[in-house]
Design a protein around this motif. Sequence first.
Motif, PDB file in Angstrom:
ATOM      1  N   UNK A  24       0.832  -1.199   0.000  1.00  0.00           N
ATOM      2  CA  UNK A  24       0.000   0.000   0.000  1.00  0.00           C
ATOM      3  C   UNK A  24       0.875   1.261   0.000  1.00  0.00           C
ATOM      4  N   UNK A  25       1.885   1.269   0.842  1.00  0.00           N
ATOM      5  CA  UNK A  25       2.796   2.418   0.903  1.00  0.00           C
ATOM      6  C   UNK A  25       3.507   2.585  -0.436  1.00  0.00           C
ATOM      7  N   UNK A  26       4.001   1.487  -1.008  1.00  0.00           N
ATOM      8  CA  UNK A  26       4.684   1.562  -2.307  1.00  0.00           C
ATOM      9  C   UNK A  26       3.757   2.122  -3.383  1.00  0.00           C
ATOM     10  N   UNK A  27       2.519   1.637  -3.414  1.00  0.00           N
ATOM     11  CA  UNK A  27       1.546   2.108  -4.414  1.00  0.00           C
ATOM     12  C   UNK A  27       1.238   3.594  -4.231  1.00  0.00           C
ATOM     13  N   UNK A  28       1.074   4.032  -2.997  1.00  0.00           N
ATOM     14  CA  UNK A  28       0.762   5.447  -2.751  1.00  0.00           C
ATOM     15  C   UNK A  28       1.928   6.338  -3.181  1.00  0.00           C
ATOM     16  N   UNK A  29       3.139   5.912  -2.887  1.00  0.00           N
ATOM     17  CA  UNK A  29       4.315   6.691  -3.298  1.00  0.00           C
ATOM     18  C   UNK A  29       4.406   6.717  -4.818  1.00  0.00           C
ATOM     19  N   UNK A  30       4.169   5.587  -5.458  1.00  0.00           N
ATOM     20  CA  UNK A  30       4.190   5.546  -6.928  1.00  0.00           C
ATOM     21  C   UNK A  30       3.107   6.457  -7.514  1.00  0.00           C
ATOM     22  N   UNK A  32       2.251   9.245  -6.229  1.00  0.00           N
ATOM     23  CA  UNK A  32       2.616  10.643  -6.023  1.00  0.00           C
ATOM     24  C   UNK A  32       2.604  11.130  -4.586  1.00  0.00           C
ATOM     25  N   UNK A  33       2.194  10.303  -3.640  1.00  0.00           N
ATOM     26  CA  UNK A  33       2.205  10.719  -2.240  1.00  0.00           C
ATOM     27  C   UNK A  33       3.621  10.680  -1.688  1.00  0.00           C
ATOM     28  N   UNK A  34       3.856  11.478  -0.648  1.00  0.00           N
ATOM     29  CA  UNK A  34       5.146  11.403   0.029  1.00  0.00           C
ATOM     30  C   UNK A  34       5.191  10.119   0.854  1.00  0.00           C
ATOM     31  N   UNK A  35       6.390   9.670   1.141  1.00  0.00           N
ATOM     32  CA  UNK A  35       6.563   8.471   1.944  1.00  0.00           C
ATOM     33  C   UNK A  35       5.945   8.654   3.323  1.00  0.00           C
ATOM     34  N   UNK A 130      -4.159   4.688 -10.448  1.00  0.00           N
ATOM     35  CA  UNK A 130      -4.172   5.046 -11.859  1.00  0.00           C
ATOM     36  C   UNK A 130      -3.110   4.355 -12.686  1.00  0.00           C
ATOM     37  N   UNK A 131      -1.981   4.033 -12.092  1.00  0.00           N
ATOM     38  CA  UNK A 131      -0.901   3.397 -12.844  1.00  0.00           C
ATOM     39  C   UNK A 131      -1.108   1.886 -13.004  1.00  0.00           C
ATOM     40  N   UNK A 132      -2.114   1.320 -12.336  1.00  0.00           N
ATOM     41  CA  UNK A 132      -2.337  -0.123 -12.390  1.00  0.00           C
ATOM     42  C   UNK A 132      -3.377  -0.452 -13.460  1.00  0.00           C
ATOM     43  N   UNK A 133      -2.970  -0.317 -14.704  1.00  0.00           N
ATOM     44  CA  UNK A 133      -3.902  -0.490 -15.818  1.00  0.00           C
ATOM     45  C   UNK A 133      -4.355  -1.944 -15.987  1.00  0.00           C
ATOM     46  N   UNK A 142     -15.200  -7.156 -15.044  1.00  0.00           N
ATOM     47  CA  UNK A 142     -16.038  -7.775 -14.024  1.00  0.00           C
ATOM     48  C   UNK A 142     -17.260  -6.920 -13.680  1.00  0.00           C
ATOM     49  N   UNK A 143     -17.409  -5.784 -14.359  1.00  0.00           N
ATOM     50  CA  UNK A 143     -18.588  -4.951 -14.158  1.00  0.00           C
ATOM     51  C   UNK A 143     -18.415  -3.773 -13.218  1.00  0.00           C
ATOM     52  N   UNK A 144     -17.212  -3.532 -12.743  1.00  0.00           N
ATOM     53  CA  UNK A 144     -16.971  -2.367 -11.890  1.00  0.00           C
ATOM     54  C   UNK A 144     -16.928  -1.120 -12.759  1.00  0.00           C
ATOM     55  N   UNK A 145     -17.528  -0.055 -12.260  1.00  0.00           N
ATOM     56  CA  UNK A 145     -17.525   1.206 -12.985  1.00  0.00           C
ATOM     57  C   UNK A 145     -16.850   2.284 -12.150  1.00  0.00           C
ATOM     58  N   UNK A 146     -16.395   3.317 -12.826  1.00  0.00           N
ATOM     59  CA  UNK A 146     -15.720   4.433 -12.177  1.00  0.00           C
ATOM     60  C   UNK A 146     -16.747   5.234 -11.389  1.00  0.00           C
ATOM     61  N   UNK A 147     -16.427   5.491 -10.110  1.00  0.00           N
ATOM     62  CA  UNK A 147     -17.302   6.325  -9.281  1.00  0.00           C
ATOM     63  C   UNK A 147     -16.660   7.665  -8.947  1.00  0.00           C
ATOM     64  N   UNK A 148     -15.354   7.764  -9.101  1.00  0.00           N
ATOM     65  CA  UNK A 148     -14.635   9.019  -8.871  1.00  0.00           C
ATOM     66  C   UNK A 148     -13.278   8.895  -9.542  1.00  0.00           C
ATOM     67  N   UNK A 149     -12.724  10.021  -9.903  1.00  0.00           N
ATOM     68  CA  UNK A 149     -11.386  10.035 -10.471  1.00  0.00           C
ATOM     69  C   UNK A 149     -10.611  11.153  -9.795  1.00  0.00           C
ATOM     70  N   UNK A 150      -9.481  10.814  -9.193  1.00  0.00           N
ATOM     71  CA  UNK A 150      -8.574  11.815  -8.657  1.00  0.00           C
ATOM     72  C   UNK A 150      -7.515  12.059  -9.721  1.00  0.00           C
ATOM     73  N   UNK A 151      -7.210  13.314  -9.969  1.00  0.00           N
ATOM     74  CA  UNK A 151      -6.211  13.633 -10.974  1.00  0.00           C
ATOM     75  C   UNK A 151      -5.208  14.605 -10.364  1.00  0.00           C
ATOM     76  N   UNK A 152      -3.983  14.556 -10.854  1.00  0.00           N
ATOM     77  CA  UNK A 152      -2.982  15.514 -10.410  1.00  0.00           C
ATOM     78  C   UNK A 152      -2.037  15.818 -11.551  1.00  0.00           C
ATOM     79  N   UNK A 153      -1.288  16.886 -11.355  1.00  0.00           N
ATOM     80  CA  UNK A 153      -0.303  17.315 -12.340  1.00  0.00           C
ATOM     81  C   UNK A 153       0.946  17.741 -11.580  1.00  0.00           C
ATOM     82  N   UNK A 154       2.082  17.138 -11.892  1.00  0.00           N
ATOM     83  CA  UNK A 154       3.316  17.562 -11.226  1.00  0.00           C
ATOM     84  C   UNK A 154       3.653  19.003 -11.625  1.00  0.00           C
ATOM     85  N   UNK A 155       4.091  19.777 -10.685  1.00  0.00           N
ATOM     86  CA  UNK A 155       4.489  21.176 -10.953  1.00  0.00           C
ATOM     87  C   UNK A 155       5.978  21.357 -10.786  1.00  0.00           C
TER      88      UNK A 155
END
Length: 155
Positions: A24-30, A32-35, A130-133, A142-155
């Motif tokens: 979970x920590x690895x995925x969050x960092x990947x 864009x979250x800080x460690x 988002x990176x886990x395509x 399997x029938x899951x649909x998008x209920x929200x999308x978080x987006x970001x842009x590196x500055x």
Amino acid sequence: MVVRVEDLAEAELGAFIARSNAEYIRERVEAGDSLDYARQRAREANEQYFPGGAPAPGHRVLAVIDDDGAAVGWLWLGPFSAEHPADWWVFDIEIEAERRGRGLGRAAMLLAEEVAREGGATRLGLNVFGHNTVAQHLYSTLGYGVTAINMSKPL
């Protein structure tokens, strides 16, 4: 391929929590979250969903077992919150890397639906980074649909 799930042995729960937290920590960092923030979120999740080191009421941590009887991964699901006990969530699913691509994840997700229904769920949700395509594609089929999308842009 025949797959089944069974409750993870209590003796294995600590190792599951450690592996799940690390992933979970690895995925969050990947994503864009800080460690530090990723670690904080993992601690908060443990306090909420594993009080005293045991699964919260209604939560199930399951071993995914293949047709040869070998444990090939795990699945953790349960109510997302006490306020909405019929809204369940797949908090974690993992199939061993060398076993992927054989339908085990798909079979485990279908079993998750059965477990959730048996637990009183009327809806099953999940989060996928988002990176886990590959996972996004599986869940979509399997029938899951998008209920929200978080987006970001590196500055």
